[in-house]
Structure formats: structure tokens, C-alpha cells
Write an enzyme that holds these catalytic residues in place. Structure first.
Site, mmCIF file in Angstrom:
data_model
loop_
_atom_site.group_PDB
_atom_site.id
_atom_site.type_symbol
_atom_site.label_atom_id
_atom_site.label_comp_id
_atom_site.label_asym_id
_atom_site.label_seq_id
_atom_site.Cartn_x
_atom_site.Cartn_y
_atom_site.Cartn_z
ATOM 1 N N LYS A 1 31.989 67.118 57.395
ATOM 2 C CA LYS A 1 31.877 68.194 56.412
ATOM 3 C C LYS A 1 33.240 68.888 56.199
ATOM 4 C CE LYS A 1 26.928 69.158 57.352
ATOM 5 N NZ LYS A 1 25.942 70.141 57.907
ATOM 6 N N TYR B 1 19.897 66.557 50.025
ATOM 7 C CA TYR B 1 19.000 67.251 50.956
ATOM 8 C C TYR B 1 17.535 67.191 50.523
ATOM 9 C CZ TYR B 1 22.766 68.795 53.962
ATOM 10 O OH TYR B 1 23.807 68.804 54.850
ATOM 11 N N ASN C 1 28.408 73.424 60.923
ATOM 12 C CA ASN C 1 28.249 72.593 62.123
ATOM 13 C C ASN C 1 28.977 71.245 62.013
ATOM 14 O OD1 ASN C 1 26.561 71.483 60.261
ATOM 15 N ND2 ASN C 1 24.659 71.877 61.386
ATOM 16 N N HIS D 1 27.215 65.894 59.227
ATOM 17 C CA HIS D 1 25.828 65.525 58.901
ATOM 18 C C HIS D 1 25.566 64.132 59.447
ATOM 19 C CE1 HIS D 1 22.208 64.454 56.712
ATOM 20 N NE2 HIS D 1 22.813 63.306 56.436
ATOM 21 N N GLU E 1 19.918 57.863 52.041
ATOM 22 C CA GLU E 1 21.213 58.548 51.934
ATOM 23 C C GLU E 1 22.348 57.555 51.664
ATOM 24 O OE1 GLU E 1 20.019 62.362 54.761
ATOM 25 O OE2 GLU E 1 21.450 60.902 55.529
HETATM 26 P P1 GDP Z 1 20.677 68.582 60.586
HETATM 27 O O1 GDP Z 1 19.908 67.336 60.227
HETATM 28 O O2 GDP Z 1 20.835 68.769 62.068
HETATM 29 O O3 GDP Z 1 22.006 68.700 59.860
HETATM 30 O O4 GDP Z 1 19.809 69.842 60.113
HETATM 31 P P2 GDP Z 1 18.835 70.056 58.854
HETATM 32 O O5 GDP Z 1 18.629 68.785 58.076
HETATM 33 O O6 GDP Z 1 17.618 70.764 59.347
HETATM 34 O O7 GDP Z 1 19.659 71.115 57.969
HETATM 35 C C1 GDP Z 1 20.743 70.711 57.159
HETATM 36 C C2 GDP Z 1 21.887 71.698 57.271
HETATM 37 O O8 GDP Z 1 21.481 72.975 56.777
HETATM 38 C C3 GDP Z 1 22.339 71.986 58.707
HETATM 39 O O9 GDP Z 1 23.231 71.022 59.189
HETATM 40 C C4 GDP Z 1 22.972 73.356 58.559
HETATM 41 O O10 GDP Z 1 24.288 73.269 58.021
HETATM 42 C C5 GDP Z 1 22.063 74.036 57.522
HETATM 43 N N1 GDP Z 1 20.953 74.805 58.101
HETATM 44 C C6 GDP Z 1 19.808 74.296 58.612
HETATM 45 N N2 GDP Z 1 18.955 75.261 59.011
HETATM 46 C C7 GDP Z 1 19.572 76.432 58.738
HETATM 47 C C8 GDP Z 1 19.191 77.834 58.907
HETATM 48 O O11 GDP Z 1 18.126 78.172 59.391
HETATM 49 N N3 GDP Z 1 20.076 78.786 58.511
HETATM 50 C C9 GDP Z 1 21.273 78.456 57.960
HETATM 51 N N4 GDP Z 1 22.057 79.468 57.586
HETATM 52 N N5 GDP Z 1 21.681 77.177 57.779
HETATM 53 C C10 GDP Z 1 20.851 76.159 58.168
HETATM 54 MG MG MG Z 2 18.882 66.749 58.512
#
Ligand code: GDP
Ligand code: MG
Length: 205
Positions: free
Chosen positions: A17, A57, A159, A162, A173
Site C-alpha cells: 500500500k 473491496y 497497515n 493487502h 482480485e
Molecule cells: P484485511 O483483509 O486484513 O486487509 O482486512 P479487511 O478486508 O477486513 O479490511 C480491509 C482494510 O480496511 C484493512 O486492511 C484496513 O486498512 C481497513 N479497515 C478494516 N477494518 C477497519 C476499521 O474497523 N476501521 C478502520 N478505520 N479501517 C478498517
Molecule cells: Mg480483506
């Protein structure tokens, strides 16, 4: 294709990222997948558009609900009140932040191939929230952020990377980010050492 071949040829989609590119972590991150023995079969830099990020997403129609529920459960586990009780409302805010975050600078898109590639890469990446991701993982080692900090500032959790969450997600994807001709089929010599059923001749005896 046999079950074995399918496992060995499993592919996962990965993004470095914008924050990780700015931090100069492309080499550090890439090294971790190389050293475990995964094969890089596609790579490119890009600046994503908000539309492309939103489509990424929402490739899985369940992502909004699952991510919202995961976030609410995370808050409650820590004895905190979530910003909303509605999973979709939470994810709408997250998605808005993600479009800003993911389009804020260049990213590096990759496809990694190898046995159990999806699970192995997720293991190396660590949990979504850097505050709680394990020491030794990419998100645990190179950054500090939390849902609490990110939500207070109405932004996505930063973070660094991805990684696809399942084989199905990876397939969708990869198609979303790469043309078939951008993905290269080739052999690595080390595959023989790691997976050849007959070891005679492989180790040079
Ligand atoms: P990943 O698969 O571990 O990347 O997580 P997810 O698919 O659940 O979420 C996608 C991205 O959205 C994450 O990598 C974070 O950058 C962001 N994100 C997810 N959950 C949250 C949340 O509760 N709050 C905020 N501010 N960002 C979030
Ligand atoms: Mg995810």
C-alpha cells in the site's frame, strides 16, 4: 489438474500500500515471501483510482457485512463501544477512508504462487489491526496503528499491505488487477528441492 497440482500452483494477490512504498519497505516486504520459497509470477506499480479500489473491496458482496461485524466484535472484545451497531454503516465509513488511503500514492501489485499461498501470505502479513497483529508479521513489525486511532480520525487503518483472504477472493482480485498475459508461468529450481517426490538426483548425489 490434480488436487496436488492445484495446491502447488495456488496463487494469491498482494498489494504494497502507499504508506509502505513511502516508508521504503518494498524490499523488506518482498524479501519475506521470497525467503519462504514463494514464486513471484506478476508485479507492477500503479496509482489506483477510487472506483478501482471500491470495486476491489466489493468484489465479494459479503465483504461489507463481514468486515463490519468483525470490527464491532473487535471493539466489544476490548470493552469499547463501536462507532455504530450497524455493520454496513461501519463498512461504508471504512470504504470511504480506504479510497482515500489506497489512492494517495503509488502501490505495488503482486501475484505470489506456491503451496497454500493464500494462507501462508496471510500468516506472514498478520492480523488487520497493527496494534494486535503478532510480532514477527509485517503488520506487527513495521507500523503502529489501531482501529481506535483510525476511526477517531475518520480514516482507514494504515497497515502497509493487502493480501487476499481466501482462494476465491484471490482469483477475483487477480482478474481485477492483472491481465492474463501479465502473469508469467515459469519454474524455480528450488521447487525441485522443496517438493520433488523423488529426491534422487535433486540434491546432487
Ligand atoms: P484485511 O483483509 O486484513 O486487509 O482486512 P479487511 O478486508 O477486513 O479490511 C480491509 C482494510 O480496511 C484493512 O486492511 C484496513 O486498512 C481497513 N479497515 C478494516 N477494518 C477497519 C476499521 O474497523 N476501521 C478502520 N478505520 N479501517 C478498517
Ligand atoms: Mg480483506
Amino acid at each position: 489438474m490434480s488436487h496436488e497440482t492445484q495446491i502447488k500452483g495456488e496463487r494469491t494477490f498482494f498489494i504494497i500500500k502507499p504508506d509502505a512504498v513511502q516508508r521504503g519497505l518494498v524490499g523488506e516486504i518482498t524479501k519475506r515471501f521470497e525467503r519462504i520459497g514463494l514464486k513471484l509470477v506478476a508485479v507492477k506499480t500503479a496509482v489506483a483510482t477510487p472506483e478501482h479500489v471500491e470495486a476491489h473491496y466489493t468484489l465479494d458482496p459479503e465483504w461489507k457485512r463481514i468486515t463490519g461485524e468483525k470490527t464491532i466484535a473487535g471493539y466489544k472484545k476490548k470493552g469499547m463501544t463501536p462507532p455504530s451497531e450497524d455493520p454496513l454503516e461501519i463498512t461504508d465509513a471504512v470504504l470511504k477512508g480506504l479510497k482515500v488511503y489506497m489512492t494517495s500514492g503509488p502501490i505495488v501489485c503482486m501475484v505470489w504462487e506456491g503451496p497454500h499461498a493464500v494462507k501462508i501470505v496471510r500468516k506472514i502479513v498478520g492480523g488487520t489491526e497493527p496494534l494486535t497483529s503478532d510480532v514477527g508479521t509485517i503488520r506487527g513489525d513495521y507500523v503502529i496503528d489501531s482501529y481506535q486511532m483510525a476511526d477517531a480520525d475518520n480514516r482507514a487503518v494504515r497497515n502497509l499491505v493487502h493480501a487476499s483472504g481466501s482462494v476465491k477472493e484471490a482469483e477475483n482480485e487477480i482478474k481485477h488487477w492483472f491481465k492474463p498475459e501479465e502473469i508469467i508461468d515459469y519454474k524455480l529450481i528450488q521447487e525441485q528441492v522443496m517438493y520433488a517426490p523423488e529426491i534422487e538426483g535433486v540434491f546432487g548425489k
